[in-house]
Design a protein around this motif. Structure first.
Motif, PDB file in Angstrom:
ATOM      1  N   LEU A  77       4.233 -25.678  -3.499  1.00 47.70           N
ATOM      2  CA  LEU A  77       4.544 -24.251  -3.452  1.00 47.70           C
ATOM      3  C   LEU A  77       5.707 -24.022  -2.498  1.00 47.70           C
ATOM      4  O   LEU A  77       5.727 -24.536  -1.384  1.00 47.70           O
ATOM      5  N   THR A  78       6.697 -23.240  -2.939  1.00 47.07           N
ATOM      6  CA  THR A  78       7.859 -22.938  -2.112  1.00 47.07           C
ATOM      7  C   THR A  78       8.418 -21.583  -2.548  1.00 47.07           C
ATOM      8  O   THR A  78       7.690 -20.775  -3.118  1.00 47.07           O
ATOM      9  N   SER A  79       9.689 -21.332  -2.290  1.00 45.84           N
ATOM     10  CA  SER A  79      10.300 -20.070  -2.695  1.00 45.84           C
ATOM     11  C   SER A  79      11.056 -20.252  -4.002  1.00 45.84           C
ATOM     12  O   SER A  79      11.470 -21.363  -4.362  1.00 45.84           O
ATOM     13  N   ALA A  80      11.267 -19.150  -4.725  1.00 45.96           N
ATOM     14  CA  ALA A  80      12.026 -19.210  -5.974  1.00 45.96           C
ATOM     15  C   ALA A  80      13.472 -19.601  -5.700  1.00 45.96           C
ATOM     16  O   ALA A  80      14.094 -20.310  -6.497  1.00 45.96           O
ATOM     17  N   GLU A  81      14.005 -19.143  -4.587  1.00 50.96           N
ATOM     18  CA  GLU A  81      15.376 -19.508  -4.229  1.00 50.96           C
ATOM     19  C   GLU A  81      15.505 -21.022  -4.076  1.00 50.96           C
ATOM     20  O   GLU A  81      16.515 -21.614  -4.441  1.00 50.96           O
ATOM     21  N   CYS A  82      14.470 -21.654  -3.574  1.00 49.61           N
ATOM     22  CA  CYS A  82      14.491 -23.100  -3.383  1.00 49.61           C
ATOM     23  C   CYS A  82      14.502 -23.833  -4.717  1.00 49.61           C
ATOM     24  O   CYS A  82      15.274 -24.785  -4.902  1.00 49.61           O
ATOM     25  N   VAL A  83      13.655 -23.432  -5.664  1.00 47.25           N
ATOM     26  CA  VAL A  83      13.565 -24.160  -6.931  1.00 47.25           C
ATOM     27  C   VAL A  83      14.819 -24.007  -7.769  1.00 47.25           C
ATOM     28  O   VAL A  83      15.033 -24.770  -8.724  1.00 47.25           O
ATOM     29  N   GLN A  84      15.668 -23.040  -7.438  1.00 49.52           N
ATOM     30  CA  GLN A  84      16.939 -22.882  -8.143  1.00 49.52           C
ATOM     31  C   GLN A  84      18.001 -23.854  -7.642  1.00 49.52           C
ATOM     32  O   GLN A  84      19.059 -23.995  -8.259  1.00 49.52           O
ATOM     33  N   LYS A  85      17.730 -24.521  -6.531  1.00 45.40           N
ATOM     34  CA  LYS A  85      18.666 -25.496  -5.989  1.00 45.40           C
ATOM     35  C   LYS A  85      18.528 -26.830  -6.734  1.00 45.40           C
ATOM     36  O   LYS A  85      17.578 -27.022  -7.490  1.00 45.40           O
ATOM     37  N   PRO A  86      19.484 -27.744  -6.529  1.00 43.65           N
ATOM     38  CA  PRO A  86      19.442 -29.030  -7.258  1.00 43.65           C
ATOM     39  C   PRO A  86      18.399 -29.992  -6.694  1.00 43.65           C
ATOM     40  O   PRO A  86      18.714 -31.042  -6.146  1.00 43.65           O
ATOM     41  N   VAL A  87      17.132 -29.634  -6.830  1.00 42.66           N
ATOM     42  CA  VAL A  87      16.062 -30.450  -6.266  1.00 42.66           C
ATOM     43  C   VAL A  87      15.896 -31.732  -7.073  1.00 42.66           C
ATOM     44  O   VAL A  87      16.006 -31.728  -8.305  1.00 42.66           O
ATOM     45  N   SER A  88      15.617 -32.840  -6.368  1.00 44.31           N
ATOM     46  CA  SER A  88      15.450 -34.127  -7.011  1.00 44.31           C
ATOM     47  C   SER A  88      14.096 -34.749  -6.712  1.00 44.31           C
ATOM     48  O   SER A  88      13.428 -35.265  -7.606  1.00 44.31           O
ATOM     49  N   TYR A  89      13.687 -34.689  -5.451  1.00 47.00           N
ATOM     50  CA  TYR A  89      12.415 -35.289  -5.065  1.00 47.00           C
ATOM     51  C   TYR A  89      11.891 -34.588  -3.815  1.00 47.00           C
ATOM     52  O   TYR A  89      12.601 -33.816  -3.165  1.00 47.00           O
ATOM     53  N   VAL A  90      10.633 -34.843  -3.481  1.00 43.66           N
ATOM     54  CA  VAL A  90      10.034 -34.293  -2.265  1.00 43.66           C
ATOM     55  C   VAL A  90       9.501 -35.453  -1.431  1.00 43.66           C
ATOM     56  O   VAL A  90       9.173 -36.518  -1.960  1.00 43.66           O
ATOM     57  N   LEU A  91       9.438 -35.217  -0.130  1.00 44.30           N
ATOM     58  CA  LEU A  91       8.899 -36.197   0.795  1.00 44.30           C
ATOM     59  C   LEU A  91       7.600 -35.673   1.391  1.00 44.30           C
ATOM     60  O   LEU A  91       7.543 -34.540   1.881  1.00 44.30           O
ATOM     61  N   LEU A  92       6.568 -36.492   1.352  1.00 41.35           N
ATOM     62  CA  LEU A  92       5.292 -36.177   1.990  1.00 41.35           C
ATOM     63  C   LEU A  92       5.046 -37.181   3.106  1.00 41.35           C
ATOM     64  O   LEU A  92       5.716 -38.206   3.209  1.00 41.35           O
ATOM     65  N   ASN A  93       4.057 -36.878   3.944  1.00 44.68           N
ATOM     66  CA  ASN A  93       3.640 -37.785   5.005  1.00 44.68           C
ATOM     67  C   ASN A  93       4.788 -38.120   5.960  1.00 44.68           C
ATOM     68  O   ASN A  93       4.974 -39.252   6.378  1.00 44.68           O
ATOM     69  N   THR A  94       5.576 -37.101   6.310  1.00 43.58           N
ATOM     70  CA  THR A  94       6.700 -37.325   7.208  1.00 43.58           C
ATOM     71  C   THR A  94       6.914 -36.110   8.103  1.00 43.58           C
ATOM     72  O   THR A  94       6.622 -34.984   7.709  1.00 43.58           O
ATOM     73  N   THR A  95       7.401 -36.370   9.306  1.00 46.33           N
ATOM     74  CA  THR A  95       7.765 -35.282  10.213  1.00 46.33           C
ATOM     75  C   THR A  95       9.277 -35.160  10.326  1.00 46.33           C
ATOM     76  O   THR A  95       9.767 -34.441  11.192  1.00 46.33           O
ATOM     77  N   LYS A  96       9.993 -35.837   9.452  1.00 43.77           N
ATOM     78  CA  LYS A  96      11.453 -35.733   9.421  1.00 43.77           C
ATOM     79  C   LYS A  96      11.912 -35.516   7.984  1.00 43.77           C
ATOM     80  O   LYS A  96      11.341 -36.076   7.058  1.00 43.77           O
ATOM     81  N   ALA A  97      12.962 -34.717   7.818  1.00 45.37           N
ATOM     82  CA  ALA A  97      13.474 -34.429   6.484  1.00 45.37           C
ATOM     83  C   ALA A  97      14.457 -35.508   6.049  1.00 45.37           C
ATOM     84  O   ALA A  97      15.627 -35.249   5.784  1.00 45.37           O
ATOM     85  N   LYS A  98      13.955 -36.746   6.007  1.00 43.30           N
ATOM     86  CA  LYS A  98      14.759 -37.856   5.520  1.00 43.30           C
ATOM     87  C   LYS A  98      13.821 -38.989   5.129  1.00 43.30           C
ATOM     88  O   LYS A  98      12.681 -39.078   5.597  1.00 43.30           O
ATOM     89  N   LYS A  99      14.322 -39.861   4.271  1.00 42.46           N
ATOM     90  CA  LYS A  99      13.518 -41.011   3.855  1.00 42.46           C
ATOM     91  C   LYS A  99      13.426 -42.023   4.991  1.00 42.46           C
ATOM     92  O   LYS A  99      14.426 -42.379   5.605  1.00 42.46           O
ATOM     93  N   ASP A 100      12.203 -42.444   5.287  1.00 45.15           N
ATOM     94  CA  ASP A 100      11.992 -43.492   6.278  1.00 45.15           C
ATOM     95  C   ASP A 100      10.767 -44.298   5.873  1.00 45.15           C
ATOM     96  O   ASP A 100      10.211 -44.109   4.782  1.00 45.15           O
ATOM     97  N   ASP A 101      10.323 -45.196   6.752  1.00 49.19           N
ATOM     98  CA  ASP A 101       9.225 -46.099   6.409  1.00 49.19           C
ATOM     99  C   ASP A 101       7.898 -45.373   6.184  1.00 49.19           C
ATOM    100  O   ASP A 101       7.020 -45.874   5.481  1.00 49.19           O
ATOM    101  N   SER A 102       7.736 -44.183   6.804  1.00 46.32           N
ATOM    102  CA  SER A 102       6.463 -43.477   6.672  1.00 46.32           C
ATOM    103  C   SER A 102       6.456 -42.502   5.499  1.00 46.32           C
ATOM    104  O   SER A 102       5.399 -42.147   4.992  1.00 46.32           O
ATOM    105  N   ALA A 103       7.631 -42.075   5.072  1.00 48.06           N
ATOM    106  CA  ALA A 103       7.712 -41.022   4.059  1.00 48.06           C
ATOM    107  C   ALA A 103       7.284 -41.532   2.683  1.00 48.06           C
ATOM    108  O   ALA A 103       7.553 -42.672   2.307  1.00 48.06           O
ATOM    109  N   VAL A 104       6.615 -40.651   1.942  1.00 48.43           N
ATOM    110  CA  VAL A 104       6.223 -40.930   0.562  1.00 48.43           C
ATOM    111  C   VAL A 104       7.064 -40.036  -0.350  1.00 48.43           C
ATOM    112  O   VAL A 104       7.070 -38.819  -0.197  1.00 48.43           O
TER     113      VAL A 104
END
Length: 368
Positions: free
Chosen positions: A132-159
């Motif tokens: 769940l997010t905002s409609a403005e967000c889903v209009q952007k060029p979204v590709s994937y989401v990251l879970l299990n992370t405290t940083k907005a980037k891919k790392d060893d912990s992110a799913v």
């Protein structure tokens, strides 16, 4: 000699076949996610610290407030003294400065990313496969989401979960519309990856006094890594639009820059989602005081009750089709296995990516 070579080829083929068919080598198995973090809820204890702060007077005179984008100055302090905008303490306030979240403190949070691995906005897991997010967000060029992370980037912990589809609230008609709500459909995952957050049934906002807003990089500067952060704010009704609410920050001693440079994330109260943050505040105030009221507006929120029926229908339809139950926050994800398994509906088109190395190996053996 030829028989020995043939036997050797066959042995290599059998070993490779065994490894290729092992669950740890398929595309549906993700990297191990180890969580050495202490889950003693220290972060939550800090957020529950009583700030005991309240404005003594709720005067309607807007001239009694500070400039939201400025630091405290002697001139403003004198103005505050002259106009009686002095803060007093109140018990059990949830208001607190911007704080960095601990790992798995908010296991329902999602960082929504672009094809270029750029952070776009925040989201919340409300069901397995629905963000769940905002409609403005889903209009952007979204590709994937990251879970299990405290940083907005891919790392060893992110799913990482790829986006399969997205949808806006039916009546959404632009950024200024009240129903700025959207959902993102992703691959499903097992219940060790994330928890879901419960949708609040709260309809009487008068019972609400404070709430917490979550997002990535609330006070981050350009090009800084966006950490998962949260802040406690005071609820105030949005007079112009009754079906929206606003969050203000006031009467707290802090030298942490105060702003909210994110959107799409959750507003939570009593461990439930009371709304989605449709917009924040880019201008930071570097220092604030508990002596004089500043009345800094930080977030605009779309309350859950305005879209809950629509979202409940989407969740039910998906869960009836392929149920994979998740724990409900504040319960943490169930277990911490060595592998994370993801589920996708088969397309029946082409080869799986894990089969390609196997085919290449077979062709190489034949060519020898």
């Amino acid at each position: 000699m030829k028989k020995v070579i043939s036997s050797f080829r066959l042995l290599i083929l059998l070993v490779f076949l065994y490894n290729s068919l092992s669950p740890s080598a398929t595309e549906n198995v993700k990297k191990s996610i180890d969580d050495p973090q202490d889950e003693s809820n220290e972060g939550n204890d800090e957020t529950k610290e009583s700030m005991d702060i309240m404005a003594e007077s709720e005067s309607t005179d807007s001239m009694n407030t500070y400039n939201n984008n400025s630091n405290i100055s002697p001139e403003l302090e004198m103005k505050g003294q002259n106009n009686s905008t002095v803060c007093t303490r109140r018990a059990n306030s949830l208001m607190h400065e911007v704080q960095k979240a601990n790992h798995k403190q908010f296991p329902f949070m999602a960082a929504i990313m672009s094809h270029q691995n750029e952070y776009l906005c925040a989201g919340s897991v409300v069901s397995n496969g629905i963000i769940l997010t905002s409609a403005e967000c889903v209009q952007k060029p979204v590709s994937y989401v990251l879970l299990n992370t405290t940083k907005a980037k891919k790392d060893d912990s992110a799913v990482m979960l790829y986006v399969k589809n997205r949808e806006k609230f039916p009546s959404y008609a632009g950024a200024e519309h009240q129903k700025d709500i959207g959902i993102i459909f992703t691959d499903k995952h097992n219940n060790t990856v994330a928890s879901k957050i419960k949708l609040s049934n709260l309809t009487n906002l008068k019972a609400l006094s404070d709430f917490e807003g979550l997002g990535y990089g609330l006070n981050a500067e350009v090009n800084q890594v966006r950490d998962l952060q949260y802040i406690g704010v005071e609820y105030r009704p949005f007079d112009e639009f009754p079906d929206l609410l606003e969050g203000f920050f006031d009467c707290v001693d802090t030298k942490v820059p105060t702003c909210f440079r994110d959107f799409g994330g959750p507003a939570i109260f009593d461990n439930e989602l009371i709304g989605i943050i449709s917009s924040g505040q880019d201008q930071c105030t570097n220092e604030m005081s508990s002596k004089y009221a500043v009345s800094k507006k930080l977030v605009k929120v779309v309350p859950t009750y305005t879209f809950k029926a629509w979202l409940d229908e989407k969740i039910k339809k998906l869960e009836d089709k392929q149920p994979v139950a998740l724990a409900t926050y504040p319960t943490k994800p169930d277990g911490d296995p060595k592998t994370q398994v993801f589920y996708s509906e088969p397309t029946g088109i082409g080869y799986k990516s894990s089969a390609i190395p196997f085919l290449v190996f077979i062709v190489t053996l034949i060519a020898l």
